[in-house]
Design a protein around this motif. Sequence first.
Motif, PDB file in Angstrom:
ATOM      1  N   VAL A   1      46.134  46.116  46.023  1.00  0.00           N
ATOM      2  CA  VAL A   1      45.535  45.823  47.234  1.00  0.00           C
ATOM      3  C   VAL A   1      44.386  46.944  47.593  1.00  0.00           C
ATOM      4  O   VAL A   1      44.597  47.904  47.782  1.00  0.00           O
ATOM      5  N   ASN A   2      43.079  46.104  47.703  1.00  0.00           N
ATOM      6  CA  ASN A   2      42.101  46.916  47.890  1.00  0.00           C
ATOM      7  C   ASN A   2      41.648  47.025  49.475  1.00  0.00           C
ATOM      8  O   ASN A   2      41.473  45.574  49.878  1.00  0.00           O
ATOM      9  N   PHE A   3      41.464  48.015  50.148  1.00  0.00           N
ATOM     10  CA  PHE A   3      40.948  47.870  51.516  1.00  0.00           C
ATOM     11  C   PHE A   3      39.888  48.772  51.643  1.00  0.00           C
ATOM     12  O   PHE A   3      39.697  49.862  51.111  1.00  0.00           O
ATOM     13  N   TYR A   4      38.838  48.084  51.856  1.00  0.00           N
ATOM     14  CA  TYR A   4      37.384  49.017  51.886  1.00  0.00           C
ATOM     15  C   TYR A   4      36.818  48.855  53.615  1.00  0.00           C
ATOM     16  O   TYR A   4      36.696  47.869  54.113  1.00  0.00           O
ATOM     17  N   PRO A   5      37.236  49.940  53.898  1.00  0.00           N
ATOM     18  CA  PRO A   5      36.782  50.171  55.374  1.00  0.00           C
ATOM     19  C   PRO A   5      35.411  49.945  55.715  1.00  0.00           C
ATOM     20  O   PRO A   5      34.557  50.269  54.778  1.00  0.00           O
TER      21      PRO A   5
ATOM     22  N   GLY B   1      32.128  50.167  47.141  1.00  0.00           N
ATOM     23  CA  GLY B   1      33.443  50.422  47.327  1.00  0.00           C
ATOM     24  C   GLY B   1      34.323  50.485  46.160  1.00  0.00           C
ATOM     25  O   GLY B   1      35.348  51.302  46.008  1.00  0.00           O
ATOM     26  N   LEU B   2      33.663  50.082  45.077  1.00  0.00           N
ATOM     27  CA  LEU B   2      34.220  50.288  43.672  1.00  0.00           C
ATOM     28  C   LEU B   2      33.186  50.314  42.697  1.00  0.00           C
ATOM     29  O   LEU B   2      32.471  49.409  42.389  1.00  0.00           O
ATOM     30  N   LYS B   3      33.291  51.366  42.006  1.00  0.00           N
ATOM     31  CA  LYS B   3      32.025  51.573  41.065  1.00  0.00           C
ATOM     32  C   LYS B   3      32.009  50.440  39.872  1.00  0.00           C
ATOM     33  O   LYS B   3      33.131  49.811  39.421  1.00  0.00           O
ATOM     34  N   ARG B   4      31.187  50.254  39.256  1.00  0.00           N
ATOM     35  CA  ARG B   4      31.039  49.066  38.251  1.00  0.00           C
ATOM     36  C   ARG B   4      32.090  49.643  37.107  1.00  0.00           C
ATOM     37  O   ARG B   4      32.037  50.577  36.603  1.00  0.00           O
ATOM     38  N   HIS B   5      32.466  48.425  36.444  1.00  0.00           N
ATOM     39  CA  HIS B   5      33.553  48.523  35.743  1.00  0.00           C
ATOM     40  C   HIS B   5      33.878  47.183  34.992  1.00  0.00           C
ATOM     41  O   HIS B   5      33.559  46.266  35.500  1.00  0.00           O
ATOM     42  N   THR B   6      34.594  47.208  33.889  1.00  0.00           N
ATOM     43  CA  THR B   6      35.072  45.984  33.547  1.00  0.00           C
ATOM     44  C   THR B   6      36.668  46.249  33.424  1.00  0.00           C
ATOM     45  O   THR B   6      37.217  47.332  33.537  1.00  0.00           O
TER      46      THR B   6
ATOM     47  N   ASP C   1      31.565  42.242  33.887  1.00  0.00           N
ATOM     48  CA  ASP C   1      31.068  43.550  34.253  1.00  0.00           C
ATOM     49  C   ASP C   1      30.936  43.492  36.025  1.00  0.00           C
ATOM     50  O   ASP C   1      30.213  42.324  36.483  1.00  0.00           O
ATOM     51  N   HIS C   2      31.643  44.125  36.679  1.00  0.00           N
ATOM     52  CA  HIS C   2      31.428  43.975  38.113  1.00  0.00           C
ATOM     53  C   HIS C   2      31.630  45.285  39.044  1.00  0.00           C
ATOM     54  O   HIS C   2      32.040  46.314  38.429  1.00  0.00           O
ATOM     55  N   GLN C   3      31.294  44.927  40.252  1.00  0.00           N
ATOM     56  CA  GLN C   3      31.444  46.325  41.350  1.00  0.00           C
ATOM     57  C   GLN C   3      31.607  45.598  42.367  1.00  0.00           C
ATOM     58  O   GLN C   3      31.724  44.214  42.742  1.00  0.00           O
TER      59      GLN C   3
ATOM     60  N   SER D   1      35.395  45.787  57.727  1.00  0.00           N
ATOM     61  CA  SER D   1      36.218  46.288  56.784  1.00  0.00           C
ATOM     62  C   SER D   1      36.243  45.097  55.752  1.00  0.00           C
ATOM     63  O   SER D   1      36.303  43.603  56.056  1.00  0.00           O
ATOM     64  N   ARG D   2      37.016  45.015  54.532  1.00  0.00           N
ATOM     65  CA  ARG D   2      37.114  43.956  53.606  1.00  0.00           C
ATOM     66  C   ARG D   2      38.502  44.294  52.906  1.00  0.00           C
ATOM     67  O   ARG D   2      38.803  45.483  52.625  1.00  0.00           O
ATOM     68  N   LEU D   3      39.181  43.138  52.743  1.00  0.00           N
ATOM     69  CA  LEU D   3      40.410  43.277  51.748  1.00  0.00           C
ATOM     70  C   LEU D   3      40.492  42.365  50.588  1.00  0.00           C
ATOM     71  O   LEU D   3      39.976  41.169  50.720  1.00  0.00           O
ATOM     72  N   SER D   4      40.741  42.663  49.211  1.00  0.00           N
ATOM     73  CA  SER D   4      41.019  41.853  48.479  1.00  0.00           C
ATOM     74  C   SER D   4      42.556  42.454  47.506  1.00  0.00           C
ATOM     75  O   SER D   4      42.659  43.402  47.670  1.00  0.00           O
ATOM     76  N   ILE D   5      42.833  41.440  46.773  1.00  0.00           N
ATOM     77  CA  ILE D   5      44.133  41.843  46.190  1.00  0.00           C
ATOM     78  C   ILE D   5      43.999  41.155  44.855  1.00  0.00           C
ATOM     79  O   ILE D   5      43.632  39.991  44.332  1.00  0.00           O
TER      80      ILE D   5
ATOM     81  N   THR E   1      45.263  41.011  41.255  1.00  0.00           N
ATOM     82  CA  THR E   1      46.342  40.944  40.282  1.00  0.00           C
ATOM     83  C   THR E   1      46.064  41.130  38.865  1.00  0.00           C
ATOM     84  O   THR E   1      45.395  40.156  38.202  1.00  0.00           O
ATOM     85  N   PHE E   2      46.422  41.984  38.061  1.00  0.00           N
ATOM     86  CA  PHE E   2      46.143  42.439  36.717  1.00  0.00           C
ATOM     87  C   PHE E   2      47.239  42.070  35.826  1.00  0.00           C
ATOM     88  O   PHE E   2      47.958  42.329  35.862  1.00  0.00           O
ATOM     89  N   GLN E   3      46.868  41.297  34.958  1.00  0.00           N
ATOM     90  CA  GLN E   3      47.574  40.948  33.653  1.00  0.00           C
ATOM     91  C   GLN E   3      47.398  41.634  32.614  1.00  0.00           C
ATOM     92  O   GLN E   3      46.184  41.515  32.003  1.00  0.00           O
TER      93      GLN E   3
HETATM   94  O1  LIG Z   1      37.475  44.094  45.617  1.00  0.00           O
HETATM   95  C1  LIG Z   1      36.946  43.669  44.790  1.00  0.00           C
HETATM   96  O2  LIG Z   1      36.115  42.534  45.150  1.00  0.00           O
HETATM   97  C2  LIG Z   1      36.967  43.822  43.193  1.00  0.00           C
HETATM   98  C3  LIG Z   1      38.230  44.504  42.847  1.00  0.00           C
HETATM   99  C4  LIG Z   1      38.279  44.892  41.576  1.00  0.00           C
HETATM  100  O3  LIG Z   1      37.448  44.761  40.861  1.00  0.00           O
HETATM  101  C5  LIG Z   1      39.348  45.694  40.913  1.00  0.00           C
HETATM  102  O4  LIG Z   1      40.310  45.898  41.604  1.00  0.00           O
HETATM  103  O5  LIG Z   1      39.490  46.009  39.701  1.00  0.00           O
END
Ligand SMILES: O=C(O)CCC(=O)C(=O)O
Length: 336
Positions: free
Chosen positions: A172-176, A186-191, A247-249, A257-261, A263-265
């Motif tokens: 669970v990501n919380f970006y103030p 909020g989160l650096k570029r990655h795969t 490839d995303h960030q 603020s923003r919330l994202s959840i 789920t990694f398989q």
């Molecule tokens: O918060 C987002 O939109 C991206 C989250 C993400 O890429 C991650 O948690 O790996």
Amino acid sequence: MGGFFQIVDHGVDAKLVSEMTTLAKEFFASPPEEKLRFDMSGGKRVASSSPAIYRQQVVDARLASKRILFLHEDKARPKDYKFSWGMLENHLTGEAVQDWREIVTFFSYPTRTRDYSRWPDKPEAWRAVTEEYSQKLMELACKLLGVLSEAMGLETEALTKACVDMDQKVVVNFYPKCPQPDLTLGLKRHTDPGTITLLLQDTVGGLQATRDNGKTWITVQPVDGAFVVNLGDHGHYLSNGRFKNADHQAVVNSNSSRLSIATFQNPAPDATVYPLKIREGEKSVLDEPITFAEMYRRKMSKDIEIAMKKKLAKEQLLKDLETPKLETKPIEEILA
Ligand SMILES: O=C(O)CCC(=O)C(=O)O
Ligand SMILES: [Fe+2]
């Protein structure tokens, strides 16, 4: 767009989804001490039998406490607030870690590895809701992997089987809100390293994808009730590059603020990583079969190498700026 698609009518109950987000928001609104009880920075799974790992976690938790206190104690922020909080150092590279986010993680599958002592126990309902959410998402992910297997011309179970005993991690990501969003991410570029990721994002927006190696970034527009789906490195390798590891960030903003959840398989650590099918005329994207643990190790050491290079380049630049420039002319010009 750059390896992402969104799914609606996915069969996961809207009520469950909204409970999950409401409880997550409540958790992040709780005092720093409360959140720090569940600090997992460094992403390590607790191995109670390993005192070394445990010590590492305690150290991490202390470092992270600085981070969270910085974020929440508005009083402590100087008036001319500069980007100062994210300057935690990565102990391996000395690179500053600048992600403007807080996270809480649930290691949810395989169920026998669940350590409930690391799952937040407040808000009270969260544990049960997360259990249901993670089960529903495991089912949905397997359905999607079935469709993707068929698209590759393989049996429905092919991708799931390749994961052996599939792992699942809910982050669970919380970006103030950020006073100077252009100075950070909020989160650096990655795969993502794993097979497939299902992301639930709120209506704020901040997830970005690229398809020209970071020259331009496209925002993945929030769609109400949808899951954003992308494949990770493992999915990329199994499909011999046919499915892209997106490839995303994530960017932050100063309004909300923003919330994202997420789920990694992931496959089991000792699952074999190698293309399941190599089409005629194609070359394998991997030289040899490796385990997922090895794939992950290589990814990490490559990331560290890149970070080191960046750091050296920065240091060199600073040195160059300090050295006064002497005018240089070709010898013929001087003698002419
Ligand atoms: O918060 C987002 O939109 C991206 C989250 C993400 O890429 C991650 O948690 O790996
Ligand atoms: Fe990601």
